[in-house]
Design a protein around this motif. Structure first.
Motif, mmCIF file in Angstrom:
data_model
loop_
_atom_site.group_PDB
_atom_site.id
_atom_site.type_symbol
_atom_site.label_atom_id
_atom_site.label_comp_id
_atom_site.label_asym_id
_atom_site.label_seq_id
_atom_site.Cartn_x
_atom_site.Cartn_y
_atom_site.Cartn_z
ATOM 1 N N THR A 1 0.844 -1.197 0.000
ATOM 2 C CA THR A 1 0.000 0.000 0.000
ATOM 3 C C THR A 1 0.880 1.248 0.000
ATOM 4 N N ASN A 2 1.707 1.353 -1.046
ATOM 5 C CA ASN A 2 2.618 2.476 -1.243
ATOM 6 C C ASN A 2 2.388 3.088 -2.613
ATOM 7 N N ILE A 3 2.707 4.352 -2.776
ATOM 8 C CA ILE A 3 2.637 4.974 -4.092
ATOM 9 C C ILE A 3 3.735 4.430 -5.002
ATOM 10 N N SER B 1 13.317 5.921 7.342
ATOM 11 C CA SER B 1 13.563 5.651 5.923
ATOM 12 C C SER B 1 12.286 5.033 5.378
ATOM 13 N N GLU B 2 11.566 5.775 4.543
ATOM 14 C CA GLU B 2 10.236 5.354 4.119
ATOM 15 C C GLU B 2 10.024 5.568 2.618
ATOM 16 N N PRO B 3 9.175 4.723 2.013
ATOM 17 C CA PRO B 3 8.792 4.933 0.615
ATOM 18 C C PRO B 3 7.659 5.951 0.530
ATOM 19 N N ALA B 4 7.429 6.472 -0.667
ATOM 20 C CA ALA B 4 6.300 7.378 -0.891
ATOM 21 C C ALA B 4 4.991 6.601 -0.746
ATOM 22 N N PRO B 5 3.976 7.192 -0.121
ATOM 23 C CA PRO B 5 3.839 8.610 0.211
ATOM 24 C C PRO B 5 4.297 8.977 1.614
ATOM 25 N N SER C 1 -0.985 9.991 -18.856
ATOM 26 C CA SER C 1 -2.063 10.686 -18.146
ATOM 27 C C SER C 1 -1.746 10.766 -16.652
ATOM 28 N N PRO C 2 -0.698 11.513 -16.278
ATOM 29 C CA PRO C 2 -0.253 11.521 -14.883
ATOM 30 C C PRO C 2 -1.310 11.973 -13.881
ATOM 31 N N ALA C 3 -2.078 12.990 -14.217
ATOM 32 C CA ALA C 3 -3.095 13.478 -13.275
ATOM 33 C C ALA C 3 -4.160 12.410 -13.030
ATOM 34 N N ALA C 4 -4.617 11.775 -14.102
ATOM 35 C CA ALA C 4 -5.626 10.718 -13.969
ATOM 36 C C ALA C 4 -5.050 9.522 -13.217
ATOM 37 N N ALA C 5 -3.782 9.212 -13.509
ATOM 38 C CA ALA C 5 -3.137 8.077 -12.841
ATOM 39 C C ALA C 5 -2.997 8.335 -11.344
ATOM 40 N N GLN C 6 -2.672 9.558 -10.977
ATOM 41 C CA GLN C 6 -2.559 9.901 -9.555
ATOM 42 C C GLN C 6 -3.895 9.720 -8.841
ATOM 43 N N SER D 1 -2.283 16.693 -3.055
ATOM 44 C CA SER D 1 -0.945 17.290 -3.081
ATOM 45 C C SER D 1 0.123 16.285 -2.642
ATOM 46 N N ILE D 2 -0.214 15.421 -1.684
ATOM 47 C CA ILE D 2 0.733 14.388 -1.246
ATOM 48 C C ILE D 2 0.997 13.409 -2.376
ATOM 49 N N VAL D 3 -0.070 12.993 -3.047
ATOM 50 C CA VAL D 3 0.076 12.037 -4.150
ATOM 51 C C VAL D 3 0.888 12.656 -5.288
#
Length: 348
Positions: free
Chosen positions: A52-54, A206-210, A264-269, A287-289
């Protein structure tokens, strides 16, 4: 909430840990087909793990867009399972409870070593970048972390190795039991580390996004943007052998997902956020995504040289015995999918 907790699966994994690789092969093949007598033509249930990571947005987008279902068609049905760490995923893989999984490089290497190269194959990359060492305001160097407590997702996972190696390179010792100059505390889920950082219980993580982005939002400072591959797609060798056409369908969906993210980055986010929320119970702020996507490169290239570096770092920390990665990749099905999509091939 659709998320399936990993705890129950890990319990079962421990019970199965002593089984031979041939037993795991039998379990995987047997549960993946509804008809033992006609496995080649029977519909296949594909048990797919992801985090469950971006950094696992390729999987999230493919699920939300329905690429896996469309590409599998009548050949199979996808059974997705969300995990907190790649360590938990590979435990499930080795126990014959998953057929494929999106994991970080170090868990993939560990699974390869534990099975003497018989359990998994890396069949695609998914993402590079998108993980950071974030510390409290006022800390500007590794030396200032002496005597401080830091979190990582799990002992020996990709972010854990990256943090420990970086500290070692800067003269700060750690131990696998939480001792040394800086105290490393495996913390799950990742959101718990964010809360502990916000409340001042830990000096950083030390963490992955988000989660790294959330810590920065809470006043943290990035001391290290961790380089290299962060997400790979691996498959059980028994499953690849028994169902090569199904694996080809999975890879087609993987390529489509990354293409959609790029075009389509916005749609993908938005889609990754919505799919993530269906497992965690809460959507992230847009904004976090968006910030998380900016620090990640979504690519099907598994960045083989990066994997070699990850292995050598883990060995230098005593978290991994020396291991040969020869044969860990099988990129032929991926390159066929890339060729069909008119895209450049990758190499190991």
């Amino acid at each position: 909430m659709r998320r399936v907790t990993a705890a129950a699966m890990i319990g079962a994994a421990f019970l199965l840990a002593a089984c031979s690789s041939s037993s795991s092969t039998s379990a995987s093949s047997g549960s993946s087909s509804s008809s033992g007598g006609s496995a080649a033509s029977a519909p296949v249930t594909v048990r797919l793990g992801f985090l469950t990571n971006i950094t696992h947005a390729s999987a999230l987008v493919a699920l939300k867009e329905g690429y896996f279902s469309k590409d599998l068609g009548s050949a199979g049905t996808l059974k997705p399972t969300a995990f907190s760490t790649g360590t938990e995923e590979t435990t499930a893989l080795l126990a014959g409870q998953l057929d494929a999984a999106y994991v970080g490089p170090n868990p993939a290497i560990n699974a390869w070593q534990k099975s003497s190269g018989s359990a998994i194959k890396i069949i695609s990359g998914a993402a590079t970048g998108g993980a950071s060492v974030v510390v409290a305001k006022g800390i500007t160097s590794a030396s200032q972390l002496k005597g401080k407590t830091l979190a990582t997702p799990s002992l020996g996972n990709t972010q854990d190795v990256a943090l420990r190696y970086w500290l070692k390179q800067n003269g700060v010792t750690t131990t696998t039991t939480g001792g040394g100059d800086a105290f490393i505390k495996p913390t799950t889920p990742n959101s718990a580390a964010v809360l502990e950082f916000k409340s001042g219980q830990i000096a950083g993580a030390s963490e992955p996004a988000p989660y790294d982005i959330e810590m920065v939002k809470d006043g943290g400072t990035v001391l290290l943007s961790e380089p290299g591959v962060t997400t790979l797609l691996v498959v059980a060798q028994s499953f690849l052998s028994a169902h090569p056409a199904v694996v080809a369908d999975l890879l087609k969906a993987q390529v489509q997902a990354n293409d959609f993210i790029k075009s389509s980055p916005a749609a993908a986010q938005a889609e990754a956020n919505a799919e993530l929320a269906s497992y965690t119970g809460k959507a992230l702020s847009a904004s976090i995504v968006a910030a998380a996507f900016k620090e990640i490169t979504f690519t099907d290239d598994p960045d083989a040289s990066s994997l070699t570096s990850d292995a050598s770092q883990a060995v230098s920390l005593g978290l991994l015995k020396p291991v040969s990665l020869t044969g860990i990749f099988d990129l032929t099905p991926l390159n066929q999918a890339l060729s069909a999509a008119g895209e450049s091939q990758v190499s190991s």
